[in-house]
Design an enzyme around this catalytic site. Structure first.
Site: not given
Length: 357
Positions: A198, A219, A275
């Site tokens: 992140d 991500d 995703r």
């Protein structure tokens, strides 16, 4: 180095947050409600701004020899609330270990590092989502950010934003944001954003990332914003699996998404292009070079089969071994030109309304 005579800053005001002399907030000039190349530059030889207007520059030097503040946050604090002119914060080379917040009440701020020296001004911290905040509660992903940008018309160039937490796959509470962007409109040029899980919370608003370097494992670009990433380097440092983008969108009516145009994707591991975080997640890659680190399936519905029907995951004229679509999930799409066209340029982010580049 001699500082510009146009810098009218009371050094004792670092914590008080005001300018000595003509307060920026009292200017009668109409503010420029756009971002231009001039907003990303300073004349380093004299630190005088190349403008006919009397704009302001605040200099940050961690050693206290050449600047008005030893910290980046101290420089931000010196900008008056609701300022009406561009204020440029020039950051001398060095590693600044601090958390920084640029609040919504301070628009029109620029962070500028040394020309051609993106890695030389580094803002770094090591908070992760499971760490406790001042109130004794977990920070959460949002609160883990090293640098948070809530300021409208913010821009940055030649600066590195880093979260030094090293997240391991499957680790709990290891989300560690380097840069969080909530600005309505913001631009980042030749910046580096470095982390593992992140890394970049591209949270809300409309943003332009141009020739940036963004690094992570899982991500590492995520959020609900509407952003164009043009000619960026997306670097996976995953040991095994990972994902580049996780976009959140709850309705087909929400005009948001991530568009990657002319980017280079390299590094390690086996990573998804995206995703589906939210039923209508929207991510498009166009004219990008993809190394063989891309998971052949390309995309994940994040264990929500219903998202296969609503997520918008598109690819257009990409290159490299990772761009081979033979094994892609069937619910992703190879765009034709007409389908890709809305995502190919600055018009995707309504750039004609706020960029003068």
């Amino acid at each position: 180095m001699v500082l510009s005579t146009k810098v009218q800053v009371n050094l004792a005001a670092e914590e008080g947050g005001y300018f000595n002399g003509n307060n920026v907030g009292d200017s009668n000039n109409d503010v420029n409600s756009y971002i231009s190349w001039e907003d990303l530059e300073v004349g380093e030889e004299s630190l005088e701004l190349k403008s006919k207007k009397e704009l302001r520059v605040i200099v940050v030097d961690q050693h206290g020899n050449k600047g008005h503040s030893k910290t980046v946050q101290g420089a931000v604090n010196m900008v008056p609330d609701h300022n009406k002119e561009r204020v440029k914060i020039y950051i001398f080379p060095g590693t600044y270990r601090e958390k920084v917040l640029v609040p919504k009440s301070k628009p029109y701020i620029s962070f500028i590092g040394k020309r051609n020296g993106t890695a030389s001004a580094v803002i770094t911290w090591n908070s992760k989502s499971s760490d406790k905040g001042p109130n004794g509660q977990a920070l959460g992903t949002y609160g883990s950010a090293t640098v948070g940008i809530d300021s409208d018309y913010f821009c940055a160039s030649q600066v590195t934003f880093e979260n030094s937490v090293v997240a391991m796959p499957g680790g709990n509470g290891m989300q560690a944001v380097a840069l969080r962007v909530n600005s309505n409109r913001a631009m980042f040029y030749k910046v580096k954003v470095k982390g593992t899980q992140d890394t970049l919370l591209d949270n809300t608003g409309t943003h332009y990332f141009y020739k940036c370097y963004i690094q992570g494992k899982i991500d590492f670009i995520f959020g609900s914003a509407k952003s164009l990433y043009e000619k960026c380097r997306l670097e996976s440092i995953a040991e095994s699996y990972g994902a580049i983008a996780a976009h959140h969108r709850d309705s087909a009516k929400q005009d948001t998404g991530f568009s990657f145009v002319g980017c280079k994707i390299r590094g390690s591991g086996s990573v998804y292009l995206g995703r589906a975080w939210g039923n209508y997640s929207r991510v498009i890659y166009s004219n990008c070079y993809m190394d063989d680190i891309i998971n052949p399936q390309g995309w994940s519905e994040w264990n929500h089969p219903e998202r296969k029907k609503t997520a918008v995951f598109g690819e257009y004229k990409n290159m490299g071994r990772g761009a081979d679509r033979k094994e892609r999930v069937p619910w992703s799409k190879a765009f034709n030109y007409e389908e890709a066209r809305p995502f190919l340029g600055k018009s995707f982010i309504n750039g004609d309304q706020w960029l003068r580049l």
